[in-house]
Write a protein that holds these residues in place. Structure first.
Motif, mmCIF file in Angstrom:
data_model
loop_
_atom_site.group_PDB
_atom_site.id
_atom_site.type_symbol
_atom_site.label_atom_id
_atom_site.label_comp_id
_atom_site.label_asym_id
_atom_site.label_seq_id
_atom_site.Cartn_x
_atom_site.Cartn_y
_atom_site.Cartn_z
ATOM 1 N N ASP A 1 0.828 -1.210 0.000
ATOM 2 C CA ASP A 1 0.000 0.000 0.000
ATOM 3 C C ASP A 1 0.862 1.259 0.000
ATOM 4 O O ASP A 1 0.511 2.257 -0.632
ATOM 5 C CB ASP A 1 -0.937 0.014 1.211
ATOM 6 C CG ASP A 1 -2.043 -1.018 1.099
ATOM 7 O OD1 ASP A 1 -2.360 -1.414 -0.050
ATOM 8 O OD2 ASP A 1 -2.593 -1.419 2.136
ATOM 9 N N GLU A 2 1.981 1.208 0.713
ATOM 10 C CA GLU A 2 2.871 2.370 0.755
ATOM 11 C C GLU A 2 3.484 2.644 -0.621
ATOM 12 O O GLU A 2 3.612 3.801 -1.036
ATOM 13 C CB GLU A 2 3.971 2.158 1.792
ATOM 14 C CG GLU A 2 3.471 2.174 3.215
ATOM 15 C CD GLU A 2 4.582 1.907 4.213
ATOM 16 O OE1 GLU A 2 5.773 2.095 3.871
ATOM 17 O OE2 GLU A 2 4.262 1.526 5.344
ATOM 18 N N VAL A 3 3.837 1.582 -1.329
ATOM 19 C CA VAL A 3 4.400 1.740 -2.668
ATOM 20 C C VAL A 3 3.354 2.338 -3.597
ATOM 21 O O VAL A 3 3.634 3.254 -4.369
ATOM 22 C CB VAL A 3 4.909 0.378 -3.216
ATOM 23 C CG1 VAL A 3 5.306 0.500 -4.684
ATOM 24 C CG2 VAL A 3 6.078 -0.128 -2.381
ATOM 25 N N HIS A 4 2.121 1.849 -3.499
ATOM 26 C CA HIS A 4 1.034 2.369 -4.328
ATOM 27 C C HIS A 4 0.796 3.846 -4.048
ATOM 28 O O HIS A 4 0.654 4.663 -4.962
ATOM 29 C CB HIS A 4 -0.250 1.561 -4.088
ATOM 30 C CG HIS A 4 -1.406 2.051 -4.888
ATOM 31 N ND1 HIS A 4 -2.353 2.890 -4.369
ATOM 32 C CD2 HIS A 4 -1.746 1.839 -6.193
ATOM 33 C CE1 HIS A 4 -3.241 3.172 -5.300
ATOM 34 N NE2 HIS A 4 -2.892 2.543 -6.420
ATOM 35 N N ALA A 5 0.769 4.213 -2.774
ATOM 36 C CA ALA A 5 0.546 5.615 -2.389
ATOM 37 C C ALA A 5 1.685 6.500 -2.897
ATOM 38 O O ALA A 5 1.456 7.607 -3.398
ATOM 39 C CB ALA A 5 0.405 5.732 -0.873
ATOM 40 N N ALA A 6 2.926 6.010 -2.780
ATOM 41 C CA ALA A 6 4.075 6.788 -3.238
ATOM 42 C C ALA A 6 4.035 6.964 -4.751
ATOM 43 O O ALA A 6 4.319 8.055 -5.273
ATOM 44 C CB ALA A 6 5.376 6.116 -2.816
ATOM 45 N N GLN B 1 1.343 9.497 -5.611
ATOM 46 C CA GLN B 1 1.796 10.858 -5.312
ATOM 47 C C GLN B 1 2.806 11.329 -6.354
ATOM 48 O O GLN B 1 2.756 12.469 -6.817
ATOM 49 C CB GLN B 1 2.406 10.917 -3.916
ATOM 50 C CG GLN B 1 2.828 12.321 -3.504
ATOM 51 C CD GLN B 1 3.417 12.354 -2.108
ATOM 52 O OE1 GLN B 1 3.618 11.307 -1.477
ATOM 53 N NE2 GLN B 1 3.698 13.542 -1.624
#
Length: 65
Positions: free
Chosen positions: A2-7, A10
């Protein structure tokens, strides 16, 4: 994950925003260039008209003399 997707999301948003700002600058530059070219053409046209008027007056005067 999820963090990779959010980054990535962005980063894509930031890149799109930068591209849009760049296009706005290019659009403004073209607009200014077109206006400056039109002003130059108008100035040349006026000077050419003035020269033609002066030449016609000189020719008329020469014919009178």
């Amino acid at each position: 994950m999820d963090e990779v997707h959010a980054a990535m999301k962005q980063m894509a948003s930031s890149a799109a925003r930068s591209a849009q700002e760049g296009m706005e600058h290019v659009r403004e530059w073209f607009s200014r260039s077109r206006e400056e070219a039109q002003e130059t053409a108008d100035t040349i046209r006026v000077k050419a008209d003035d020269m033609m008027t002066a030449a016609a007056a000189a020719a008329d005067k020469a014919m009178e003399d």
